[in-house]
Design a protein around this motif. Structure first.
Motif, PDB file in Angstrom:
ATOM      1  N   GLU A 129       0.853  -1.193   0.000  1.00 37.75           N
ATOM      2  CA  GLU A 129       0.000   0.000   0.000  1.00 37.75           C
ATOM      3  C   GLU A 129       0.891   1.246   0.000  1.00 37.75           C
ATOM      4  O   GLU A 129       1.778   1.380   0.851  1.00 37.75           O
ATOM      5  CB  GLU A 129      -0.901  -0.005   1.233  1.00 37.75           C
ATOM      6  CG  GLU A 129      -1.771   1.231   1.377  1.00 37.75           C
ATOM      7  CD  GLU A 129      -2.533   1.264   2.691  1.00 37.75           C
ATOM      8  OE1 GLU A 129      -2.933   2.368   3.111  1.00 37.75           O
ATOM      9  OE2 GLU A 129      -2.714   0.179   3.297  1.00 37.75           O
ATOM     10  N   ILE A 130       0.633   2.159  -0.922  1.00 38.45           N
ATOM     11  CA  ILE A 130       1.489   3.332  -1.096  1.00 38.45           C
ATOM     12  C   ILE A 130       0.810   4.588  -0.557  1.00 38.45           C
ATOM     13  O   ILE A 130      -0.360   4.843  -0.827  1.00 38.45           O
ATOM     14  CB  ILE A 130       1.821   3.553  -2.589  1.00 38.45           C
ATOM     15  CG1 ILE A 130       2.444   2.299  -3.206  1.00 38.45           C
ATOM     16  CG2 ILE A 130       2.751   4.762  -2.742  1.00 38.45           C
ATOM     17  CD1 ILE A 130       3.738   1.862  -2.574  1.00 38.45           C
ATOM     18  N   THR A 131       1.568   5.364   0.206  1.00 38.49           N
ATOM     19  CA  THR A 131       1.150   6.701   0.634  1.00 38.49           C
ATOM     20  C   THR A 131       2.163   7.708   0.111  1.00 38.49           C
ATOM     21  O   THR A 131       3.363   7.551   0.337  1.00 38.49           O
ATOM     22  CB  THR A 131       1.082   6.803   2.171  1.00 38.49           C
ATOM     23  OG1 THR A 131       0.089   5.904   2.663  1.00 38.49           O
ATOM     24  CG2 THR A 131       0.733   8.229   2.603  1.00 38.49           C
ATOM     25  N   PHE A 132       1.684   8.710  -0.624  1.00 39.37           N
ATOM     26  CA  PHE A 132       2.553   9.765  -1.122  1.00 39.37           C
ATOM     27  C   PHE A 132       2.494  10.952  -0.158  1.00 39.37           C
ATOM     28  O   PHE A 132       1.430  11.298   0.363  1.00 39.37           O
ATOM     29  CB  PHE A 132       2.109  10.222  -2.518  1.00 39.37           C
ATOM     30  CG  PHE A 132       2.221   9.162  -3.565  1.00 39.37           C
ATOM     31  CD1 PHE A 132       3.442   8.825  -4.129  1.00 39.37           C
ATOM     32  CD2 PHE A 132       1.087   8.477  -4.003  1.00 39.37           C
ATOM     33  CE1 PHE A 132       3.552   7.840  -5.094  1.00 39.37           C
ATOM     34  CE2 PHE A 132       1.178   7.489  -4.980  1.00 39.37           C
ATOM     35  CZ  PHE A 132       2.415   7.171  -5.521  1.00 39.37           C
ATOM     36  N   ALA A 133       3.646  11.586   0.051  1.00 40.87           N
ATOM     37  CA  ALA A 133       3.701  12.742   0.944  1.00 40.87           C
ATOM     38  C   ALA A 133       4.748  13.727   0.446  1.00 40.87           C
ATOM     39  O   ALA A 133       5.684  13.363  -0.274  1.00 40.87           O
ATOM     40  CB  ALA A 133       4.030  12.305   2.372  1.00 40.87           C
TER      41      ALA A 133
END
Length: 252
Positions: free
Chosen positions: A55-59
């Motif tokens: 699962e990818i979270t961009f920040a």
């Protein structure tokens, strides 16, 4: 492989400072040179992480829409491979629809408690990190956690410049004594001749902070460097290997 959460940190900048000669006295001026993330340095590791089911979270520091480096979208960057470029652009379009790529999380919104839920952090290259990641205290806080907990951390090309943010948050460079590979001074000098100006050198900045730089033939052809929890690569040719090694690190 069980699904794990991965944090990908991007720059908000769409340019970086370039020192150019100006006027008959050859004085210098700072101009904003268009830039952003380097397409394949993001897309290739991202593709491998997604294929592994993570699962990818961009920040980013301000949560602004990331912009690609115009040079990274050229056919020249893909050695003329139109289909590869289309696949990588299609992947980012999918991320815009499904993963909030256009509206990344602000780094400050990721609490100390939440950061513990991430299994790894990755910082792609492009010149943009020179503008805002090296002195970002919130990024330094997050990287400091990954460093202390010995959790997988990866950066490529100009991305390792972001490691300097640990000085902004804690006063000391967390990766002192680490072996690190990045976009080398020699490679940057080639870019300077093309751009007609001077660029801050990532290799010099990291070396001055106390890193042990790994540079040479291997770095030029895409080899990566792993030291403790930190995996780094020097240029776009390293994107494939870096993505594969990072996935293996996360699976341990």
């Amino acid at each position: 492989m069980p699904q794990k959460k991965i944090l990908i940190v991007l720059s908000d900048a769409n340019s970086f400072p370039l020192k150019k000669p100006s006027g008959p006295s050859n004085e210098s001026k700072i101009v904003d040179q268009p830039s952003g993330f380097f397409l394949m340095e993001l897309a290739k590791p991202l593709s491998k992480l997604l294929d592994a089911g993570h699962e990818i979270t961009f920040a980013s520091p301000k949560g602004q829409e990331p912009k690609p480096d115009p040079n990274s979208e050229s056919l020249l960057a893909f050695a003329g491979n139109f289909y590869e470029r289309r696949r990588e652009n299609d992947l980012l379009e999918r991320m815009k629809r499904e993963n909030g790529f256009s509206t990344p999380r602000k780094l400050s919104s990721i609490s100390d408690e939440e950061v513990q839920s991430f299994a790894g952090v990755f910082i792609p290259g492009g010149h943009a990190p020179l503008s805002d990641l090296g002195d970002d205290k919130e990024l330094g806080r997050i990287l400091g956690y990954f460093h202390r907990e010995n959790k997988p951390t990866a950066a490529i090309c100009h991305g390792p410049y972001a490691l300097l943010s640990t000085k902004a948050s804690g006063g000391e460079f967390a990766y002192k004594g680490y072996k690190i590979t990045c976009w080398s001074n020699a490679e940057e000098k080639v870019m300077e001749s093309m751009l007609g100006g001077e660029v801050e050198k990532v290799e010099t900045a990291l070396m001055n902070a106390g890193a042990e730089m790994v540079e040479g033939v291997g770095e030029k052809v895409g080899c990566t460097t792993l030291h403790r929890e930190l995996l780094t690569g020097g240029n776009p040719m390293a994107a494939e290997e870096l993505g594969s090694r990072f996935v293996r690190m996360i699976s341990v």
